[in-house]
Design an enzyme around this catalytic site. Sequence first.
Site, PDB file in Angstrom:
ATOM      1  N   ARG A  94      42.132  36.933  49.850  1.00 28.30           N
ATOM      2  CA  ARG A  94      41.621  35.680  50.642  1.00 28.30           C
ATOM      3  C   ARG A  94      40.963  36.704  51.970  1.00 28.30           C
ATOM      4  O   ARG A  94      41.882  37.480  52.458  1.00 28.30           O
ATOM      5  CB  ARG A  94      42.370  34.555  51.119  1.00 28.30           C
ATOM      6  N   SER A  95      39.795  36.146  52.518  1.00 27.81           N
ATOM      7  CA  SER A  95      39.409  36.918  53.531  1.00 27.81           C
ATOM      8  C   SER A  95      40.226  36.658  54.707  1.00 27.81           C
ATOM      9  O   SER A  95      40.443  37.503  55.600  1.00 27.81           O
ATOM     10  CB  SER A  95      37.887  36.528  54.039  1.00 27.81           C
ATOM     11  N   SER A  96      40.918  35.359  54.796  1.00 25.33           N
ATOM     12  CA  SER A  96      41.852  35.243  56.196  1.00 25.33           C
ATOM     13  C   SER A  96      43.151  35.972  56.013  1.00 25.33           C
ATOM     14  O   SER A  96      43.506  36.366  57.118  1.00 25.33           O
ATOM     15  CB  SER A  96      42.301  33.840  55.909  1.00 25.33           C
ATOM     16  N   ASP A 112      43.696  39.511  31.217  1.00 28.45           N
ATOM     17  CA  ASP A 112      42.905  39.245  30.090  1.00 28.45           C
ATOM     18  C   ASP A 112      42.843  37.811  29.549  1.00 28.45           C
ATOM     19  O   ASP A 112      43.725  36.878  29.822  1.00 28.45           O
ATOM     20  CB  ASP A 112      43.537  40.276  29.180  1.00 28.45           C
ATOM     21  N   THR A 120      51.492  39.081  39.006  1.00 32.68           N
ATOM     22  CA  THR A 120      52.122  39.932  40.012  1.00 32.68           C
ATOM     23  C   THR A 120      51.086  40.658  41.150  1.00 32.68           C
ATOM     24  O   THR A 120      50.145  40.944  40.733  1.00 32.68           O
ATOM     25  CB  THR A 120      52.791  41.025  39.165  1.00 32.68           C
ATOM     26  N   LEU A 121      51.601  40.467  42.349  1.00 34.60           N
ATOM     27  CA  LEU A 121      50.842  41.067  43.315  1.00 34.60           C
ATOM     28  C   LEU A 121      51.351  42.303  44.202  1.00 34.60           C
ATOM     29  O   LEU A 121      52.552  42.212  44.502  1.00 34.60           O
ATOM     30  CB  LEU A 121      50.726  39.980  44.594  1.00 34.60           C
ATOM     31  N   GLU A 122      50.655  43.273  44.249  1.00 33.25           N
ATOM     32  CA  GLU A 122      51.167  44.556  45.028  1.00 33.25           C
ATOM     33  C   GLU A 122      50.800  44.134  46.504  1.00 33.25           C
ATOM     34  O   GLU A 122      49.503  44.009  46.960  1.00 33.25           O
ATOM     35  CB  GLU A 122      50.421  45.746  44.746  1.00 33.25           C
ATOM     36  N   GLN A 139      42.878  34.410  45.908  1.00 33.09           N
ATOM     37  CA  GLN A 139      42.039  33.691  44.943  1.00 33.09           C
ATOM     38  C   GLN A 139      41.942  34.272  43.955  1.00 33.09           C
ATOM     39  O   GLN A 139      41.961  35.503  43.399  1.00 33.09           O
ATOM     40  CB  GLN A 139      40.803  33.509  45.739  1.00 33.09           C
ATOM     41  N   TYR A 152      45.168  38.631  24.764  1.00 33.65           N
ATOM     42  CA  TYR A 152      46.341  39.586  25.493  1.00 33.65           C
ATOM     43  C   TYR A 152      47.506  39.121  24.472  1.00 33.65           C
ATOM     44  O   TYR A 152      47.981  38.124  24.695  1.00 33.65           O
ATOM     45  CB  TYR A 152      46.471  39.344  26.732  1.00 33.65           C
TER      46      TYR A 152
END
Length: 182
Positions: A94-96, A112, A120-122, A139, A152
């Site tokens: 998100r830009s914020s 997929d 999972t987020l880096e 988002q 998948y």
Amino acid sequence: MWLTGNEILKEYKSGKIHISDFKEEYLNSNSYNYRLSPKLRRLSSEIIDLKKEDSFEEITIPEEGFTLMPGECYLGCTVEVFGSDFYASLVTGRSSIGRKFITNHVTAGLVDQGFKGTITLEITVTKPTIVYPNIPFGQIFWFATQGKARLYKGKYQGQMDPTLSQIFKDIKSEKFLEVIET
């Protein structure tokens, strides 16, 4: 074709897009805000080796927050479980959050068709930065695909926690070794 917020809502209600713990206030013009799970993993391997599993430290973000440190590699995940057999999706920040100089998903943003699980987020930061559990953190948006889907069925299917890279499994596979030798 990229789905509008109204179309995301329609497809969620029809069951073509799965979002666990759906909250309409997180719906945007063309995306849905995902939240940061309290579960983090900090890579503790001194050297990251693509042929080996990584070592990590489990962290639970308390309600009063947790300070992420520059130079560290954190894996987080979404609170929500996402999935669709009908649409592919992409996750981004998100830009914020970006304006706080947090990178929370720079690579591997494609989700997929057929995948179902948390994302999972880096996560990395430029300065020491306090994060909190369950805050809107990025988002996800959906788009239509063309042609018959190949759903998948990969190694990350059904993940429910921050999931470490499994590339070492690909490197050890005979299929990968055949490609290297040719």
